[in-house]
Design an enzyme around this catalytic site. Structure first.
Site, PDB file in Angstrom:
ATOM      1  CE1 TYR A   1     -73.244 -16.931  -5.077  1.00  0.00           C
ATOM      2  CE2 TYR A   1     -72.653 -18.754  -6.540  1.00  0.00           C
ATOM      3  CZ  TYR A   1     -72.283 -17.670  -5.748  1.00  0.00           C
ATOM      4  OH  TYR A   1     -70.983 -17.320  -5.637  1.00  0.00           O
TER       5      TYR A   1
ATOM      6  CB  CYS B   1     -71.157 -22.156  -8.096  1.00  0.00           C
ATOM      7  SG  CYS B   1     -72.360 -22.664  -6.879  1.00  0.00           S
TER       8      CYS B   1
ATOM      9  CG  HIS C   1     -70.256 -30.678 -43.810  1.00  0.00           C
ATOM     10  ND1 HIS C   1     -69.888 -31.957 -43.447  1.00  0.00           N
ATOM     11  CD2 HIS C   1     -70.538 -30.030 -42.655  1.00  0.00           C
ATOM     12  CE1 HIS C   1     -69.945 -32.070 -42.127  1.00  0.00           C
ATOM     13  NE2 HIS C   1     -70.337 -30.917 -41.627  1.00  0.00           N
TER      14      HIS C   1
ATOM     15  CE  LYS D   1     -65.239 -30.239 -36.540  1.00  0.00           C
ATOM     16  NZ  LYS D   1     -66.115 -30.195 -37.707  1.00  0.00           N
TER      17      LYS D   1
ATOM     18  NE  ARG E   1     -70.932 -25.136 -41.904  1.00  0.00           N
ATOM     19  CZ  ARG E   1     -70.577 -26.163 -41.122  1.00  0.00           C
ATOM     20  NH1 ARG E   1     -71.145 -26.317 -39.930  1.00  0.00           N
ATOM     21  NH2 ARG E   1     -69.659 -27.014 -41.502  1.00  0.00           N
TER      22      ARG E   1
ATOM     23  NE  ARG F   1     -65.552 -33.385 -44.452  1.00  0.00           N
ATOM     24  CZ  ARG F   1     -66.367 -33.339 -45.500  1.00  0.00           C
ATOM     25  NH1 ARG F   1     -65.918 -33.599 -46.709  1.00  0.00           N
ATOM     26  NH2 ARG F   1     -67.624 -33.018 -45.331  1.00  0.00           N
TER      27      ARG F   1
ATOM     28  CG  ASP G   1     -64.476 -21.686  -9.454  1.00  0.00           C
ATOM     29  OD1 ASP G   1     -64.174 -21.673 -10.652  1.00  0.00           O
ATOM     30  OD2 ASP G   1     -64.438 -20.683  -8.717  1.00  0.00           O
TER      31      ASP G   1
HETATM   32  C1  LIG Z   1     -66.663 -31.346 -38.080  1.00  0.00           C
HETATM   33  C2  LIG Z   1     -66.794 -31.748 -39.467  1.00  0.00           C
HETATM   34  C3  LIG Z   1     -66.887 -33.121 -39.819  1.00  0.00           C
HETATM   35  C4  LIG Z   1     -67.004 -34.240 -38.816  1.00  0.00           C
HETATM   36  O1  LIG Z   1     -68.326 -34.336 -38.350  1.00  0.00           O
HETATM   37  P1  LIG Z   1     -68.782 -35.411 -37.276  1.00  0.00           P
HETATM   38  O2  LIG Z   1     -70.243 -35.310 -37.226  1.00  0.00           O
HETATM   39  O3  LIG Z   1     -68.141 -35.025 -35.999  1.00  0.00           O
HETATM   40  O4  LIG Z   1     -68.293 -36.726 -37.764  1.00  0.00           O
HETATM   41  C5  LIG Z   1     -66.866 -33.439 -41.167  1.00  0.00           C
HETATM   42  N1  LIG Z   1     -66.776 -32.474 -42.104  1.00  0.00           N
HETATM   43  C6  LIG Z   1     -66.710 -31.155 -41.803  1.00  0.00           C
HETATM   44  C7  LIG Z   1     -66.640 -30.160 -42.890  1.00  0.00           C
HETATM   45  C8  LIG Z   1     -66.736 -30.742 -40.477  1.00  0.00           C
HETATM   46  O5  LIG Z   1     -66.681 -29.445 -40.179  1.00  0.00           O
END
Ligand SMILES: *Cc1c(COP(=O)(O)O)cnc(C)c1O
Length: 839
Positions: free
Chosen positions: A732, A781, A633, A501, A603, A690, A783
């Site tokens: 600036y 700044c 998660h 992602k 969430r 994951r 750039d």
């Molecule tokens: C982004 C994400 C992960 C990975 O998390 P990390 O801390 O980057 O390893 C795992 N599960 C879900 C649902 C996520 O959104």
């Protein structure tokens, strides 16, 4: 060459089937089914690893004409022996050990000297430079790129040709105890060079000392004559003396005992001068190196020691040293103009290097025509006709359908390239550039492969998309290394989903996904449907989970075989409605979905209280749903103070997933852990994990930092340097001041529009210039930004400034502005050019 009939005795194997051709000879070693260049004489070793099984490819290889195989004793072959009627098949206890034994037997037939290089850094550069420096005197066989592993070394050594080569130079790299003795048996070095003992990749060793002793095993075989090393590393010096290794050493410290003393002379611009005193023979000679950065100087001094030991004339040594380049010997992948994609490999061009570059091309899943821009191939020792016939034979496996040949030699061999290939030939790079129209490469994948003297970097510059001075370099080898690290934590059979992602955490989704596909990850995950669609359009075929699909994207998801995560009743209903609507137009395969269960993150996801209603819905629609997985998660996988809470989350997940499976009547994949969780909760890996930030080289658990390699490097350049008199201000709002004395201020070509956080301004952040830290002055700044380089006297406009990467770790930088590495990585804006490198 070895007669296949001699292999059973040589490799302690047993012949499952003799080849139809009883006189069959082994000419090439083959490990990768996508790299069958010349099937005649190829011997395939079916290697097996945690994520790879070479036996699977036997039918494909046989179909391509490969007839000689080494397989593992007791393994069932796809289709049985009958599927390979003409093949010679040898079964051995370990195909890897057999590969190594065959290479060792080949090496033993070579009577000339062989130099082996090991150490933590610089192996590849030192090898390439030595080959360059010695090439006027020797015909050298060397490892292609950094082919230094348990499989890379046998393949490299196999290239030794006793009838032609006068010297072998091979590098050896290890990651575990026991590996070096095997490499030493294959290389059988007569001379050695130890570069440095760094701190990198210590994971496989109990201590620094153990790692050193393991590496030095390379230099303890019979016939070993001399080890070149730097005596300024006390551990190395002590170990060499204790083991009684025959050494030839150099030092930069007056008073240190060594065979050579290199005394640095005052710096000239961008170069260094060295007075050399030889302990033996006396005398004093001055050499100038064409660069001043520390790693290049160190690598060059190693080479200088070898040249001096060989007794080359000082003027000749100086002539050769002056031509050394600080080289990028890597394949770089770049976005081209007109949506083309470039594989840039313009360092050398021999057959081995070409074949490696073509295999990288073969691995690109991107659609589009494949063009090879190729210079004359050098250093082959073959006649023109033989050589280009071999080149021509390599092209189909990489899917090349267009060839642009540049150089006199390739132009003379047009006949050997097949009819169907669209080919054009040019006498010189200039002639090609004069008529070049980048639009003629629109949407193609182009491999640019040329020997250095053809100057193909000019072709790359012409085809490459516009860039400004800021680059995010992503090291794909480091990414593979980190992937393997996490893989080793898993029980066999546990699947691996990788999070790509947010543009693969800023690294570039397509390249990362393509590598993961090659490395056989099981699943990818993205946040939105668009990200998944882009991957499919680029040719990625792994299963992809979409974590937050909009309801109106269900049709697109189905079309692109993307699997939605369903986290609420509304979504489930919409999904079912969309499915019904589509199914009314004709029978449909039931697409896969993933159920998100909320166990405490609060969430997204179904709560435990939703279970009765959820299981009822699932039962009712069982025929319209194919649930691939159930997931949750964790809210605090990386924080030990919350471990009780985490355990409650895991317990809830076990209960909820069991209820879901019962309602469905079948088992689904269960997964709960992110990167930190994988390391901290091995008992909760379930069926899949994951992986996210860990792949990108940041250890969120703080436990395994040394084991991971840094993947991304954000670099920019100094646009200008000004002297700021005491009392004057910068930028600036006049927020930077030179309070008490004159300051030298460098302006860098990076700003907040590139994703460089404004909070780094006014001393909070720093960059690395010529290895030294330079603090930010004034505000960041849009750039640009400014840093103080008063203490870095050598800093010049045009110098590289490292913004993050090795030497400037993300966790430290993130801490300075109270954020987390994830934010720094994903903030790098899309206008920053990504360059992907692979060693
Ligand atoms: C982004 C994400 C992960 C990975 O998390 P990390 O801390 O980057 O390893 C795992 N599960 C879900 C649902 C996520 O959104």
């Amino acid at each position: 060459m070895f007669a296949f009939s001699t292999l059973p005795a040589l490799l302690a194997g047993h012949l499952l089937q003799a080849p139809a051709d009883p006189a069959a000879e082994v000419r090439h070693l083959l490990l990768d089914s996508r790299r069958v260049g010349l099937p005649a004489g190829a011997l395939f070793f079916a290697l097996r690893g945690p994520s790879h099984d070479g036996h699977r490819y036997l039918p494909a290889l046989y179909a391509q004409g490969v007839r000689l195989f080494v397989v593992e004793e007791g393994k069932d072959l796809p289709g049985g022996l009958a599927a390979y009627p003409e093949a010679g098949i040898l079964a051995v206890a370990s195909p890897l050990a057999a590969l190594q034994a065959l290479a060792a037997a080949h090496r033993a037939r070579f009577g000339g000297p062989v130099l082996a290089i090991t150490g933590s850094n610089g192996k590849t550069i030192v090898k390439e430079w030595l080959a360059q420096l010695l090439s006027p005197d020797e015909d050298i066989c060397r490892s292609p790129r950094s082919y230094n592993s348990q499989v890379g070394v046998p393949l490299s050594v196999w290239e030794l040709n006793p009838a032609r080569h006068t010297l072998g130079i091979f590098e050896a790299g290890i990651s575990e105890v026991g590996e070096m003795a095997r490499l030493a048996g294959i290389i059988q070095p007569t001379e050695g060079l130890f570069t440095t003992l760094g701190t990198a990749h210590d994971a496989g060793f109990a201590s620094h000392e153990q790692k050193l002793l393991e590496k030095l095993k390379l230099f303890q075989g019979p016939g070993f004559q001399r080890l070149f090393y730097c005596a300024d590393q006390p551990l190395v010096q002590a170990a060499v003396s204790r083991l009684g290794l025959p050494g030839f050493s150099w030092t930069r410290q007056a008073g240190q005992t060594a065979d050579l003393f290199f005394d640095a002379q005052p710096v000239t611009d961008g170069r260094t001068r060295w007075l050399t005193h030889a302990a033996v023979g006396g005398g004093e000679t001055e050499f100038t190196l064409p660069f001043a950065d520390e790693p290049s100087v160190e690598n060059a001094l190693h080479c200088l020691a070898v040249l001096l030991h060989r007794g080359l004339e000082p003027v000749e040594i100086q002539r050769r040293l002056a031509r050394l380049h600080p080289v990028a010997m890597r394949l770089e992948m770049k976005q081209g103009r007109h949506d083309s994609y470039l594989l840039d490999d313009t360092y050398n061009n021999d057959l081995a290097g070409l074949s490696l570059a073509l295999s990288a091309l073969a691995r690109q899943p991107r659609p589009g025509r494949r063009t090879l821009i190729l210079s004359d191939v050098l250093e082959s020792g073959l006649t023109g006709e033989e050589l280009y016939a071999q080149v021509a034979a390599l092209l189909p496996a990489a899917g090349v359908t267009r060839l642009i040949g540049i150089g006199e030699a390739i132009g003379q061999q047009q006949r050997v390239f097949p009819e169907g290939l669209a080919a054009e030939y040019f006498q010189s790079t200039e002639a090609f550039l004069a008529q070049l129209d980048p639009a003629a490469f629109a949407r193609e994948v182009v491999l640019v492969k040329g020997a250095r003297r053809f100057g193909f970097e000019r072709i790359v510059a012409a085809l490459q998309a516009q860039q400004h001075g800021t680059v995010l370099e992503v090291n794909l080898d480091a990414l593979s290394h980190n992937l393997q690290h996490y893989r080793r934590q898993l029980q066999p059979g546990t699947k691996l989903m990788v999070m790509v992602k947010a543009f693969a955490y800023g690294a570039g989704s397509y390249e990362v996904a393509s590598l993961l596909e090659f490395q056989r990850a099981d699943y990818l995950a993205v946040a939105y449907a668009d990200e998944g669609i882009a991957l499919r359009e680029a040719g990625i075929s792994l299963p992809i989970m979409v974590m937050n699909p909009a309801p109106d994207s269900f049709a697109a998801l189905r079309q692109y075989r993307l699997e939605p995560e369903i986290y609420s009743f509304e979504m489930l209903n919409e999904y079912l409605a969309a499915f019904d609507a589509a199914a009314s137009e004709g029978p449909l395969p039931v697409p896969k979905i993933h159920l998100k269960l909320d166990t405490g993150m609060r969430r997204l996801g179904f709560d435990e209280a939703d279970l009765p209603a959820l299981t009822a819905r699932l039962r009712e629609h069982a025929a319209h749903l194919s649930v691939a997985s159930a997931m949750t998660h964790l809210a605090a996988a990386d924080e030990a103070v919350h471990d009780d809470f985490t355990q409650q989350q895991l317990a809830a997940f076990r209960r909820m997933a069991a209820a879901v499976e019962e309602a469905l009547g079948y088992a689904v994949l269960k997964h709960a852990l992110n990167s930190a969780g994988i390391l901290r909760f091995p008992e909760a890996h379930f069926d899949m994990v994951r992986l996210g930030i860990g792949l990108y080289g940041v250890d969120a658990s703080g436990r395994d930092t040394d084991a991971l390699r840094s993947v991304s490097q954000l670099r920019t350049t100094i646009s200008q340097i000004k002297t700021l008199p005491a009392g004057h201000t910068v930028g600036y709002g006049r927020r930077g001041t030179a309070a008490d004395a004159d300051r030298r201020i460098a302006t860098l070509a990076i700003g907040y529009a590139d994703g460089y956080d404004r909070r780094f301004g006014n001393g909070a952040g720093m960059v690395l210039i010529r290895g030294q830290r330079a603090p930010l002055v004034g505000s960041v700044c849009m750039d640009m930004c400014m840093v103080d380089v008063t203490h870095i006297a050598e800093a010049r406009a045009g110098d590289v400034a490292l913004v993050f990467g090795e030497g400037l770790p993300l966790p430290e930088l993130a801490g300075r502005i109270s954020t987390i590495p994830y934010e720094l990585l994903t903030n790098v804006s899309e206008r920053v050019k990504r360059v992907f490198v692979s060693e």
